[in-house]
Write an enzyme that holds these catalytic residues in place. Structure first.
Site, PDB file in Angstrom:
ATOM      1  N   GLU A 129      20.116  -8.838  23.284  1.00  0.00           N
ATOM      2  CA  GLU A 129      19.260  -8.859  23.702  1.00  0.00           C
ATOM      3  C   GLU A 129      17.936  -7.792  21.985  1.00  0.00           C
ATOM      4  OE1 GLU A 129      18.054  -5.596  26.225  1.00  0.00           O
ATOM      5  OE2 GLU A 129      19.902  -5.536  27.163  1.00  0.00           O
ATOM      6  N   HIS A 178      12.699  -0.441  29.780  1.00  0.00           N
ATOM      7  CA  HIS A 178      11.710  -1.904  30.079  1.00  0.00           C
ATOM      8  C   HIS A 178      10.426  -1.381  30.070  1.00  0.00           C
ATOM      9  CE1 HIS A 178      15.504  -3.121  28.874  1.00  0.00           C
ATOM     10  NE2 HIS A 178      16.100  -3.857  29.617  1.00  0.00           N
ATOM     11  N   HIS A 220      16.001 -10.300  27.702  1.00  0.00           N
ATOM     12  CA  HIS A 220      16.580 -10.350  28.576  1.00  0.00           C
ATOM     13  C   HIS A 220      17.344 -11.396  29.146  1.00  0.00           C
ATOM     14  CE1 HIS A 220      19.080  -7.083  30.525  1.00  0.00           C
ATOM     15  NE2 HIS A 220      18.022  -5.595  29.618  1.00  0.00           N
TER      16      HIS A 220
HETATM   17  C1  BGC Z   1      20.070  -1.918  29.156  1.00  0.00           C
HETATM   18  C2  BGC Z   1      21.083  -1.271  30.025  1.00  0.00           C
HETATM   19  C3  BGC Z   1      20.537  -1.675  32.304  1.00  0.00           C
HETATM   20  C4  BGC Z   1      19.478  -3.516  31.229  1.00  0.00           C
HETATM   21  C5  BGC Z   1      18.931  -3.885  32.919  1.00  0.00           C
HETATM   22  C6  BGC Z   1      19.687  -2.785  29.230  1.00  0.00           C
HETATM   23  O1  BGC Z   1      18.595  -3.653  28.646  1.00  0.00           O
HETATM   24  O2  BGC Z   1      20.465  -1.869  27.901  1.00  0.00           O
HETATM   25  O3  BGC Z   1      21.410  -0.754  30.280  1.00  0.00           O
HETATM   26  O4  BGC Z   1      21.236  -1.382  32.891  1.00  0.00           O
HETATM   27  O5  BGC Z   1      19.300  -3.627  30.588  1.00  0.00           O
HETATM   28  O6  BGC Z   1      18.279  -2.815  33.236  1.00  0.00           O
END
Ligand code: BGC
Length: 346
Positions: free
Chosen positions: A310, A111, A185
């Site tokens: 997402e 991210h 998210h």
């Molecule tokens: C991911 C997860 C992660 C979450 C929070 C999601 O987009 O697929 O693996 O734990 O984000 O970071």
């Protein structure tokens, strides 16, 4: 339609964050802060007319900045970038040049790194049109921020329409070749957080998944999901097969839209309240995450308290030339669009 602006709090570097409340004529309310472009709340009525918040989030900026929340950070409602999801080993090679990205998820980059787009202050502009209220957010991610090459100018447009849709339109341009993968998210809990999401119903418009290793990096294999716990091609409760998976669901479904047309990606619904959210996108993938690692904060949240849908490119695309490309070149425009449609059955 209307839009309200108030002060949300002050960031550690002294910048002010605002909270924008968008309301449509049917009473759907979406709250967004220009800190992290975060959706802090989505309020809608259930089948009895009871209005509740269906998105995990906080009422104050302080809670988003608190050490407790950031220690096991689940990215509530934020826009993740410059590259959402994982890049294996934080290794990026663009035009023969290696870039090492911050490792923040096991051995991988997640991210956007240490300070991704979810922690930035975006420049806001409100928009009031006859058929929607909107919030435009702009941010310049400078060359080598989080070690990504190129000055990247990003615009996000949130539009809440009178048809109960929330459109999220992303655009970005760069002055050097880079990678871009943006998502929102938001975690949904359609019964207002009264119980976890295991009784929610899920439909996904795909019969395929990208297979991953134990650190959630794609192996390159794209598998059929028929007769596996991952099969949501007909509506099934989220909890039906979740016990077969050690950490719940956290995977990408290819949507088969190589031509970048808007497609229906999936629908999350809840029978008691009659609420549902359908997702449409021009992105090639849908990552679902059932929030196994969402922290408990006081009496709130915790494991399976929210469900993230997402829209994005596949994880680790920069290291998988066979996947749809996330590269953005100078002169090209990154364009991504996601629509959430909110409905209540009687
Ligand atoms: C991911 C997860 C992660 C979450 C929070 C999601 O987009 O697929 O693996 O734990 O984000 O970071």
């Amino acid at each position: 339609m209307n839009i309200k602006k108030e002060i949300f709090g002050q960031c550690p570097r002294g910048e002010k964050a605002f909270l924008f409340t968008l309301v449509n004529p049917n009473g759907i309310t979406v709250k967004i802060t220009n800190y992290g472009a975060i959706i802090t709340a989505i309020e809608m009525a259930d089948k009895k007319g009871k209005k509740e918040n269906i998105a995990l989030g906080f009422r104050t900026l302080e809670e988003y900045l608190s050490a407790d929340y950031l220690a096991n950070y689940p990215y509530f409602g934020a826009v993740c970038g410059r590259y959402c999801n994982r890049i294996a080993g934080g290794k990026l090679n663009i035009d023969g040049v290696d870039y090492r990205l911050f490792i923040n998820n096991g051995p991988n980059h997640l991210h956007g790194g240490q300070a991704g787009f979810d922690k930035m202050i975006w420049t806001p502009k409100t928009i009031d049109m006859p058929d929607f209220v909107g919030l435009e957010l702009k941010y310049r991610s400078v060359h080598l921020e989080e070690n990504y090459p190129g000055n990247l100018d990003v615009t996000i447009l949130y539009k809440l329409t009178h048809k109960n849709e929330l459109h999220i339109e992303y655009k970005a341009v760069t002055d050097r070749t880079t990678v871009v993968n943006l998502t929102n998210h938001t975690y949904f809990n359609l019964n207002g957080g009264e119980e976890n999401i295991l009784n929610h119903q899920l439909l996904i418009n795909s019969k395929k998944r990208t297979v991953t290793d134990s650190n959630l990096i794609p192996t390159g294999e794209i598998a059929d999901v028929t007769n596996t716990p991952f099969d949501f091609s007909t509506t099934k409760s989220v909890g039906a097969d979740i016990g077969l998976l050690p950490d719940g669901y956290d995977l990408n479904y290819p949507l088969g839209n190589a031509d970048k047309k808007m497609v229906f990606a999936g629908k999350l619904s809840e029978e008691e309240t009659g609420r549902s959210v359908s997702v449409f996108t021009n992105e090639p993938g849908l990552q679902i995450y059932t929030g196994y690692y969402i922290p408990s904060l006081g009496e709130r949240f915790g494991r399976y308290s929210g469900f993230a849908l997402e829209t994005q490119h596949y994880p680790d695309s920069p290291n998988h030339p066979e996947f749809p490309s996330t590269e953005l070149k100078p002169g090209d425009v990154y364009k991504s669009k996601t629509t959430y449609l909110f409905e209540t059955t009687k």
